[in-house]
Scaffold this active site. Structure first.
Site, PDB file in Angstrom:
ATOM      1  N   SER A 136       0.813  -1.252  -0.156  1.00  0.00           N
ATOM      2  CA  SER A 136       0.045   0.012   0.171  1.00  0.00           C
ATOM      3  C   SER A 136       0.782   1.396   0.132  1.00  0.00           C
ATOM      4  O   SER A 136       2.078   1.200   0.244  1.00  0.00           O
ATOM      5  CB  SER A 136      -0.942   0.106   1.204  1.00  0.00           C
ATOM      6  N   TYR A 142      -2.649  -0.681  10.572  1.00  0.00           N
ATOM      7  CA  TYR A 142      -2.360  -0.869   9.095  1.00  0.00           C
ATOM      8  C   TYR A 142      -1.010  -0.437   8.576  1.00  0.00           C
ATOM      9  O   TYR A 142      -0.264  -1.056   7.730  1.00  0.00           O
ATOM     10  CB  TYR A 142      -3.617  -0.287   8.259  1.00  0.00           C
TER      11      TYR A 142
END
Length: 284
Positions: free
Chosen positions: A146, A159
């Protein structure tokens, strides 16, 4: 990739292939003529993906797998190698989200995010790579990370930590494969705004989640729905990057470059982490 590629096609194994980018990649590889082995923890999503791929004429095997469980991943790998002559592509694409300040995140949620997003990638690599590397044909490992791997976003600490870990793991893997398995290529994918179920599926702590965290989650869902590219388009870009042999694969190259430059300046100048790298999830 095209279905007219003259090279013999090995299987594409897609962990997290039941939804989102993983599902789109499963279809893209199938359309290119590859057998596809789809793994997902959701039996419902797995069955739907296998059914749709079969209806489209794909050669597909679906196996339920929990990437946090080493025994489950090794059983999945055994099933994949039993079903296919060889694995040409391994896609480690399982990922979940969470929201909230670090002191609001429960130890259980923290562990689950790290176990799925980071340890799950390690399990996939460890279960598949030795058998891929011993083959004489070229193969490719794709770890889906990501833009959070190069950014730091408040209320997204679990995350972000997991994706920074995936980035470091993939860098090490690239060098290790170059030394031990030179026929295995490695890519890291850093998607930005892609319209998937990741926020719809985001972990929450129910009544213990703060109102601010819930509002953040709702905002991000809306943002992706309006501004995110489709998972099909993301899959196209990933496959294009794999075919070029790119290590870095991004879905929003210009935005990624801005964030990378900001991160480089942050490190080079040893700046304080005060809004240093707002993630792509934040509207510009």
């Amino acid at each position: 990739m095209s279905s007219t590629d003259p090279r013999p096609t090995g299987a594409a194994v897609v962990l997290g292939g039941g939804s989102g980018i993983g599902r789109s990649l499963s279809f893209a590889f199938a359309e290119a003529g590859h057998p596809v082995v789809v793994g997902d923890i959701s039996q419902e999503r797995l069955d739907e993906t296998v059914r749709d791929l079969t209806a489209a004429g794909a050669r597909v095997v679906g196996v339920r797998v929990d990437v946090t469980d080493w025994d489950s991943v090794t059983a999945f790998a055994d099933a994949a190698f039993d079903a296919c002559d060889r694995v040409e592509y391994l896609i480690n694409g399982v990922g979940i989200e969470s929201v909230g300040a670090l002191w609001e995140v429960s130890p259980e949620v923290w562990s689950k995010v790290i176990d799925i997003n980071l340890t799950g990638v390690f399990h996939g690599v460890r279960a598949f790579l030795p058998r891929m590397g011993e083959r004489p044909e070229a193969s490719h490992v794709v770890n889906i990370s990501s833009v959070a791997a190069i950014t730091s976003s408040p209320k997204n600490g679990a995350y972000a930590a997991s994706k920074h870990g995936v980035q470091a793991l993939t860098e090490c893997l690239y060098v290790e494969c170059a030394e031990a398995f030179p026929r295995v290529s490695v890519s890291v994918v850093c998607p930005a705004a892609v319209d998937t179920n990741i926020f719809a599926d985001a972990l929450s702590e129910g009544e213990s989640a703060s109102e601010a965290a819930v509002a953040e989650l709702d905002q991000m869902r809306e943002y992706l729905a309006v501004h995110g590219i489709s998972s099909d388009r993301a899959a196209e870009m990933i496959i294009e990057g794999v075919r070029r042999g790119d290590y870095w694969i991004t879905t929003h190259p210009e935005r990624f470059q801005v964030l990378a430059n900001r991160r480089a300046e942050f490190l080079a100048k040893q700046l304080e982490p005060v809004g240093n790298v707002a993630a792509e999830r934040r509207p510009a």
